[in-house]
Design an enzyme around this catalytic site. Structure first.
Site, mmCIF file in Angstrom:
data_model
loop_
_atom_site.group_PDB
_atom_site.id
_atom_site.type_symbol
_atom_site.label_atom_id
_atom_site.label_comp_id
_atom_site.label_asym_id
_atom_site.label_seq_id
_atom_site.Cartn_x
_atom_site.Cartn_y
_atom_site.Cartn_z
ATOM 1 N N ASN A 251 -0.677 -1.810 0.668
ATOM 2 C CA ASN A 251 0.285 -1.811 1.751
ATOM 3 C C ASN A 251 0.627 -0.385 2.180
ATOM 4 O OD1 ASN A 251 2.394 -2.149 3.479
ATOM 5 N ND2 ASN A 251 3.533 -3.573 2.202
ATOM 6 N N ASP A 252 1.308 0.343 1.321
ATOM 7 C CA ASP A 252 1.801 1.654 1.732
ATOM 8 C C ASP A 252 0.672 2.629 2.079
ATOM 9 O OD1 ASP A 252 4.438 0.846 1.412
ATOM 10 O OD2 ASP A 252 4.371 1.279 -0.732
#
Lengths: 104, 466
Positions: free
Chosen positions: B392-393
């Protein structure tokens, strides 16, 4: 201040080892690919388990009837061993994965 | 006397194996051998100490009680350490490193506690002992917190108001008390254990507010702390191998910590003092949302099957779901259909740098298929489908274009340059850093919800039928 200087003077060989080891540590892992960061951290983790030598020295310096010190030292030996053995075995398991695969 | 020289030579050999071991560990070809060299040196140093060490005062107790307890301790530690290390799942590796690191720190702290009363009156030795005590204890309690954070026991970052100031005060008090103990020459156990307790507390307070995404950096930092603590032991006992081993790890660990910080573009200062702010995260989350688009397994299968080039971006979600084998299967079946498949590994993918590589290597993914961020980023533009699995990040465009985002400035994988992006995630929850990801609302993005292993298995089966 004079205390500090005389401390340095008395231990100057250790201070040399200390300073040079810092440089060696920096140089030795200067160009490690990020792939190997985790195994390297783990390997370094095992190496500082050398602190176990200190716990063995404590044990060897303690009179056999000093139960309290001996049992605490015993715990220290266990902790140090965990660090050393666990550290090296985990690192080995990680690195086992990197061995060359035979390609058909 | 000659015995002492023999021990010195043994320590010298051990120190050389440590340097060689570390050197070889930084190259994939020699790494495994390097680890074994260092382990061999360590064994030599331990056995040499047990059988040859002589106390300078000539009072060495090598009775059956002392030796029995030493070997007993070695046996217990070896058994537990060996079994834990052999049994642990590859995904749980990072927390195990943290756990073992804590053991080393605790060992150093214990040695300091034991040596304190023998050395009262020697200001120099007491200062070394107190330094070893504080650093060892901080390393121990900090590593335990890091361990609990990584294995999920402690999932939230607890932040007291003004925690930076509280931590600073706690650190000053701890050091202050230690300085008092050294300066006053007291032999009071109360002060000794007081320092011990304060240092343990500081370790907890130091790690608790730090976000999970920064844990690798913290572990690496605590790793070098333990190295330092071991080096203090070397000073105390005039012991060369503890000194060189400890300092080597201290400096190598520091460099490694900085290298990790660089990979995440997070200055060490921010990691420690500016833990990902909740307020900033909330602010970023409130920005414009679009709509998200689902994709079915069969659509995803078709899309992948008829692509020319697919890049897989693995993240921690893949590790958690134990999906490293099925992703390899997916790769193989796509290759069979003539699709070019590569893996894009972000430097901090997973929980530790290199964590993803270890996992994928476990499932026999070809080393050459793993590309690092710098080399793969220009390739996204010519890629048909990017499959993001549980990451995600590291693919959040906010890091590039939203200066208010807490991860702004972190180098990311430029997945949004690709034609299609399929994101496999369990839910719409924010990532580890707790930040909203604008990529999910990109019109080119389709979401494939579900557990990574489950979804990928279905995907592979679907592709097989095509």
């Amino acid at each position: 201040m004079s205390n500090f200087i005389s401390f340095l003077g008395e231990h100057i060989d250790k201070v040399y080892v200390l300073i040079l080891s810092i440089f060696v540590g920096v140089e030795v892992i200067g160009k490690v690919p990020s792939v190997l960061h985790t195994p390297l951290m783990s390997g370094a983790n095992a190496i500082h388990g050398v602190v176990i030598v200190g716990s063995i020295i404590v044990m060897l310096n303690t009179e056999p009837d000093n139960i309290l010190l001996l049992s605490l030292g015993f715990v220290a030996v266990i902790l140090g061993t965990l660090n050393v053995v666990g550290g090296f075995v985990v690192t080995d398991r990680m690195l086992e994965m990197f061995k060359k695969k035979d390609k058909k | 006397m000659t015995n002492q020289y023999i021990l010195d030579i043994i320590y010298l050999i051990a120190s050389v194996t440590f340097v060689l071991g570390l050197k070889m560990l930084s190259n994939p070809q020699t790494a495994r051998k390097g680890n074994l060299y260092a382990a061999f040196g360590m064994t030599l140093a331990i056995l040499g100490t047990i059988f040859i060490y002589e106390n300078p005062n000539g009072e060495t107790f090598r009775t059956s009680v002392n030796l029995g307890l030493i070997f007993g301790g070695l046996a217990i530690g070896t058994t537990i350490g060996w079994m834990t290390a052999k049994k642990v799942k590859m995904t749980a590796m990072p927390e195990l490193v943290s756990l073992f690191n804590g053991m080393g720190g605790a060992c150093a702290a214990l040695i300091s506690l034991l040596e304190f009363h023998h050395n009262v009156g020697h200001t120099d030795r007491i200062s070394i002992i107190m330094a070893g005590l504080i650093i060892g204890s901080v390393s121990f309690s900090g590593s335990m917190i890091a361990f609990m954070k990584l294995n999920g026991t402690l999932s939230k970052s607890i932040r007291l108001p003004n925690y930076n100031i509280i931590n600073l005060i706690l650190m000053i008090v701890t050091v202050g008390v230690a300085v008092f103990v050294v300066a006053s020459g007291t032999d009071s156990s109360m002060w000794l254990y007081g320092t011990f307790a304060l240092a343990l507390m500081y370790g907890i307070f130091f790690v608790v507010p730090i976000g999970g995404a920064d844990m690798p950096v913290v572990i690496s930092l605590l790793n070098s702390f333990t190295g330092l603590a071991a080096a203090f032991g070397g000073f105390l006992y005039n012991n060369q191998v503890m000194l060189t081993g400890g300092i080597l790890v201290g400096s190598a660990g520091t460099i490694l910590t900085l290298a990790m910080c660089k990979a995440m573009n997070r200055p060490l200062f921010n990691v420690i003092f500016g833990a990902f702010g909740e307020t900033a995260a909330a602010g970023a989350g409130a920005s414009t949302k679009g709509s998200i688009k689902d994709i079915t397994i069969s659509d995803a299968a078709v899309l992948l099957n008829y692509s020319k080039k697919v890049i897989i971006v693995p993240g921690y979600g893949l590790a958690v779901a134990q999906a490293q084998h099925i992703i390899h299967e997916l790769e193989l079946i796509l290759e069979e259909r003539g699709v070019q498949v590569k893996y894009a590994i972000h430097p901090v993918a997973g929980r530790m740098p290199g964590h993803m590589n270890v996992l994928l290597a476990e499932s026999n993914v070809d080393y050459g298929k793993l590309s690092e961020m710098e080399e793969i980023n220009p390739e996204f533009a010519s890629t048909d489908v990017v499959l993001v699995v549980g990451a995600n990040d590291v693919v959040n465009p906010a890091a590039k274009n939203d200066p208010s985002s807490p991860i702004y400035g972190m180098p990311i994988l430029d997945v949004e340059a690709a034609q299609h992006i399929i994101i496999n995630k369990r839910s719409m929850n924010a990532g580890y850093a707790g930040i909203e990801n604008q990529l999910f609302y990109d019109p080119k993005t389709s979401m494939l919800f579900g557990d990574a292993k489950d979804a990928l298995t279905k995907l592979v089966n679907e592709i097989k039928t095509l």
